[in-house]
Scaffold this motif. Structure first.
Motif, PDB file in Angstrom:
ATOM      1  N   PRO A  60       0.815  -1.217   0.000  1.00  0.00           N
ATOM      2  CA  PRO A  60       0.000   0.000   0.000  1.00  0.00           C
ATOM      3  C   PRO A  60       0.850   1.269   0.000  1.00  0.00           C
ATOM      4  O   PRO A  60       1.957   1.298   0.529  1.00  0.00           O
ATOM      5  CB  PRO A  60      -0.810  -0.124   1.296  1.00  0.00           C
ATOM      6  CG  PRO A  60       0.006  -1.009   2.164  1.00  0.00           C
ATOM      7  CD  PRO A  60       0.720  -1.960   1.246  1.00  0.00           C
ATOM      8  N   GLU A  89      -1.757   8.106   2.875  1.00  0.00           N
ATOM      9  CA  GLU A  89      -2.089   7.057   1.898  1.00  0.00           C
ATOM     10  C   GLU A  89      -2.522   5.753   2.575  1.00  0.00           C
ATOM     11  O   GLU A  89      -3.471   5.107   2.134  1.00  0.00           O
ATOM     12  CB  GLU A  89      -0.892   6.790   0.971  1.00  0.00           C
ATOM     13  CG  GLU A  89      -0.692   7.855  -0.079  1.00  0.00           C
ATOM     14  CD  GLU A  89      -1.724   7.808  -1.204  1.00  0.00           C
ATOM     15  OE1 GLU A  89      -2.464   6.809  -1.330  1.00  0.00           O
ATOM     16  OE2 GLU A  89      -1.793   8.785  -1.964  1.00  0.00           O
ATOM     17  N   GLU A 110      -6.075   4.021   2.011  1.00  0.00           N
ATOM     18  CA  GLU A 110      -6.148   2.730   1.322  1.00  0.00           C
ATOM     19  C   GLU A 110      -6.585   1.571   2.195  1.00  0.00           C
ATOM     20  O   GLU A 110      -7.337   0.710   1.753  1.00  0.00           O
ATOM     21  CB  GLU A 110      -4.806   2.408   0.658  1.00  0.00           C
ATOM     22  CG  GLU A 110      -4.519   3.331  -0.500  1.00  0.00           C
ATOM     23  CD  GLU A 110      -3.321   2.904  -1.322  1.00  0.00           C
ATOM     24  OE1 GLU A 110      -2.704   1.863  -1.028  1.00  0.00           O
ATOM     25  OE2 GLU A 110      -3.008   3.623  -2.279  1.00  0.00           O
ATOM     26  N   ILE A 141      -9.522  -0.390  -1.193  1.00  0.00           N
ATOM     27  CA  ILE A 141      -9.221  -0.282  -2.617  1.00  0.00           C
ATOM     28  C   ILE A 141      -8.798  -1.578  -3.297  1.00  0.00           C
ATOM     29  O   ILE A 141      -8.558  -1.587  -4.487  1.00  0.00           O
ATOM     30  CB  ILE A 141      -8.125   0.776  -2.867  1.00  0.00           C
ATOM     31  CG1 ILE A 141      -6.791   0.310  -2.283  1.00  0.00           C
ATOM     32  CG2 ILE A 141      -8.534   2.119  -2.320  1.00  0.00           C
ATOM     33  CD1 ILE A 141      -5.610   1.009  -2.918  1.00  0.00           C
TER      34      ILE A 141
END
Length: 137
Positions: A34, A51, A55, A97
């Protein structure tokens, strides 16, 4: 112009590594660690925390660098990749995701179809003792 990308080798308490399989978009079907693009207004570690939260829905503690930053050329453009070890700071909910995801031992990593840009990191991890990873944050 190169895009700065930061990725985490996220470890759980059993020293397993989080990996996700990309959904239908660019490079779909490949497994990856990730992470994502660093925005102009943020630093590398700030981007990594953002992030990972976006994610996989967890806060992390960032550890040492996995490999020195390197560039990789995709057809869509060049990326400068930064990889850090990280550990969970909050409990994980279902990642948002990925088509599929798994917690893998170092030995299990080789069983997946990885993004070409991740090969250097996979090689380093194959020789790594995850019990010696340091988290100074």
């Amino acid at each position: 112009m190169n895009t700065e990308v930061v990725c985490a080798i996220v470890l759980n308490e059993e020293k397993q590594i989080f990996a996700g399989k990309r959904k239908a978009r660019s490079l779909a079907g490949y497994w990856e660690f990730p992470g994502g693009k660093v925005e102009k207004v943020e630093g590398i570690k700030q981007a990594l925390k953002r992030e990972i939260m976006e994610e996989i829905g967890v806060a992390i503690t960032i550890g040492s660098v996995v490999v020195p930053a390197y560039s990789y050329n995709y057809q869509s453009g060049d990326v400068n990749l930064h990889f850090y070890f990280a550990r969970l700071a909050t409990k994980m909910v279902k990642p948002k995701i990925y088509e599929e995801y798994a917690w893998l031992s170092i030995q299990q990593l080789r069983d997946k179809n990885w993004l070409p840009a991740n090969q250097r990191v996979l090689e380093k991890l194959s020789k790594c003792d995850l019990n010696k990873v340091e988290f100074n944050e």
